[in-house]
Design an enzyme around this catalytic site. Structure first.
Site, PDB file in Angstrom:
ATOM      1  N   SER A  69       0.832  -1.197   0.000  1.00  0.00           N
ATOM      2  CA  SER A  69       0.000   0.000   0.000  1.00  0.00           C
ATOM      3  C   SER A  69       0.873   1.257   0.000  1.00  0.00           C
ATOM      4  CB  SER A  69      -0.953  -0.032   1.197  1.00  0.00           C
ATOM      5  OG  SER A  69      -1.930   0.975   1.099  1.00  0.00           O
ATOM      6  N   ASP A 124      -8.083  -3.057  -7.401  1.00  0.00           N
ATOM      7  CA  ASP A 124      -7.580  -2.726  -6.067  1.00  0.00           C
ATOM      8  C   ASP A 124      -8.699  -2.113  -5.223  1.00  0.00           C
ATOM      9  OD1 ASP A 124      -4.940  -2.109  -4.379  1.00  0.00           O
ATOM     10  OD2 ASP A 124      -6.275  -0.377  -4.252  1.00  0.00           O
ATOM     11  N   HIS A 143      -6.424  -5.736  -1.545  1.00  0.00           N
ATOM     12  CA  HIS A 143      -5.448  -4.658  -1.385  1.00  0.00           C
ATOM     13  C   HIS A 143      -4.367  -5.180  -0.455  1.00  0.00           C
ATOM     14  CE1 HIS A 143      -3.921  -0.560  -1.373  1.00  0.00           C
ATOM     15  NE2 HIS A 143      -3.876  -0.576  -0.059  1.00  0.00           N
TER      16      HIS A 143
END
Length: 474
Positions: free
Chosen positions: A236, A332, A400
């Protein structure tokens, strides 16, 4: 089929995913974050748990919770179920960080977790940036400074290593015996800022760049300077940090070392939301507030009219000279929920069911999602075609971050593209066993996906900050 995930972030289970899949459908019936604290040691009855109403009403969830309660009731034997199979690593505070002014947002010292390598991997290093979004104004950074995302004072002292950080050869076949390091995230700018805010009442340190340097300097005498092989990774906002620091990482290591970088869920697109360029505006404020521009790739910044755009991976990627691997979902979840269709842009709630369960999306919504996938693949096209040393793994899962979860990194039923798991793809690329540039077919063709979807659209401080920013712009 009902699957329970416990992606532990400390010695306590802070959140867990429930992936609930009815046998008649490969799509998730419900996935949610639920507040849960389960000590790895101590009395088994110390388990505060408050599931949201949507979870309480779900029969599949009830079955999972019944199983969990049974394990807890078993006392010490239940605790062994959750502890013995997990590697728990103590925190190291960087005591000398203050000598170069490296502080978290609140002024606390930065930290990392190190688990030593062994055997043939004793001289190899894997560094993993922790993720956790960003803060792009004083208010959100002050809020963040009072959480574990902005201060080591609020972090638990232990971190569970799994997936790419596991020390089990059967779970992490290529990197299990390396020195593995997790860099804790407490600056709110992907380890890239260098500024300070002081109005006489409040003081904030935007020192992510110095935190990065302080941790590296602390690791150098511990063996990093003799590294034979090294991989810089992150998830991330940490995956974005991998783009920003890849070449710098290589500069710290021996010239004959094999140094490569990996980004997991860090390929944030310069995506247009209702002609507002929302992500672009958010990053512009972030770069300005935290003094990031001077730390961006200079070849990139000198080539663009707006240098702050080099915070986006799609613009800086072509200037990175160190071999790079991009791991991302084409759908995502963070970009879907907070960039493509953020809550303020869906005031009537047309997207709520679609966000919770892709199988509930209308044909028109699926078309929008395919647009997100197409934009990502198009942005990666030059890299896929012309990078001889690069690697790509883009699957069609709604997720994610997939490298730190054992279930998605390497397991019997892990997600696959062309019958290859993420761990196998990354290993083949790193060790040059095979060319790895895998692009999945469009949703819903992939039946191997583990869709990890938060119940709350504003889950965590990151989602709230971004959604609040968008609401102010509307």
């Amino acid at each position: 089929m009902v699957s329970l995930f416990l992606p532990l972030s400390s010695s306590f289970v802070s959140f867990f995913y429930l992936r609930l899949i009815p046998s008649s459908s490969p799509s998730p019936k419900l996935a949610s974050f639920c507040s849960l604290e389960l000590p790895l040691a101590g009395p088994s009855n110390a388990v505060p748990f408050n599931p949201p109403s949507a979870l309480r009403m779900n029969p599949y969830a009830i079955r999972v919770l019944a199983t969990l309660i049974t394990l807890l009731a078993a006392g010490s034997s239940a605790q062994r179920v959750f502890s013995d199979e997990r590697l728990v690593v103590n925190m190291t505070i960087v005591r000398n960080a203050s000598t170069i002014g490296a502080y978290c947002l609140d002024g606390s010292l930065p930290a990392y977790h190190l688990h030593r390598g062994f055997g043939a991997g004793a001289d190899n290093w894997l560094l993993q940036f922790e993720g956790g979004g960003w803060c792009n104004d004083i208010g959100s950074c002050l809020e963040r400074a009072e959480t574990r995302r902005g201060s080591t004072r609020y972090m638990t002292r232990f971190e569970v290593f799994s997936g790419i950080l596991s020390d089990n050869a059967s779970l992490n076949p290529d990197f299990y015996n390396w020195n593995r390091v997790k860099l804790r995230y407490c600056d709110g700018a992907s380890f890239a800022g260098d500024a300070e805010f002081d109005n006489g009442t409040s003081l904030l340190y935007f020192r992510g760049q110095r935190i990065w340097q302080a941790i590296i300097l602390d690791l150098v005498p511990k063996g990093l300077r003799q590294a034979h092989k090294a991989l810089l990774s992150g998830c991330s906002a940490g995956g974005l940090a991998s783009f920003l620091h890849c070449d710098d990482f290589a500069a710290y290591l021996p010239s004959n070392a094999s140094v490569k970088c990996l980004s997991d869920a860090g390929f944030f697109l310069d995506e247009d939301v209702a002609l507002n360029h929302t992500m672009r505006a958010f990053y512009k404020d972030l770069v300005s507030l935290q003094g990031i521009e001077k730390n961006l790739n200079q070849n990139c910044t000198s080539s663009l009219l707006y240098p702050n755009l080099c915070f986006f991976p799609q613009y800086t990627l072509k200037f990175i000279t160190t071999p790079f691997f991009i791991l991302n979902s084409a759908y995502d979840v963070f970009q879907f929920h907070h960039s493509l269709v953020p809550p303020p842009a869906d005031s009537k709630g047309h997207w709520i069911r679609c966000k919770l369960d892709p199988a509930a999306c209308s044909p028109e919504q699926i078309q929008v999602l395919q647009g997100l996938r197409n934009d990502m693949i198009e942005a990666l096209r030059p890299f896929r075609l012309y990078s001889r040393r690069g690697g790509v793994f883009v699957n069609s899962c709604f997720a994610h971050c997939q490298s730190e979860l054992q279930d998605t990194w390497f397991a019997v039923d892990s997600p696959r593209v062309n019958n290859k798991t993420i761990a196998e793809a990354v290993g083949d690329w790193y060790f040059s066993r095979k060319v790895t540039k895998e692009i999945d077919c469009p949703y819903p063709c992939d039946k191997t996906c583990h869709d990890l979807i938060p119940l709350s659209q504003t889950e965590g401080i990151t989602g709230r900050v971004f959604d609040s920013f968008l609401a102010q712009r509307r």
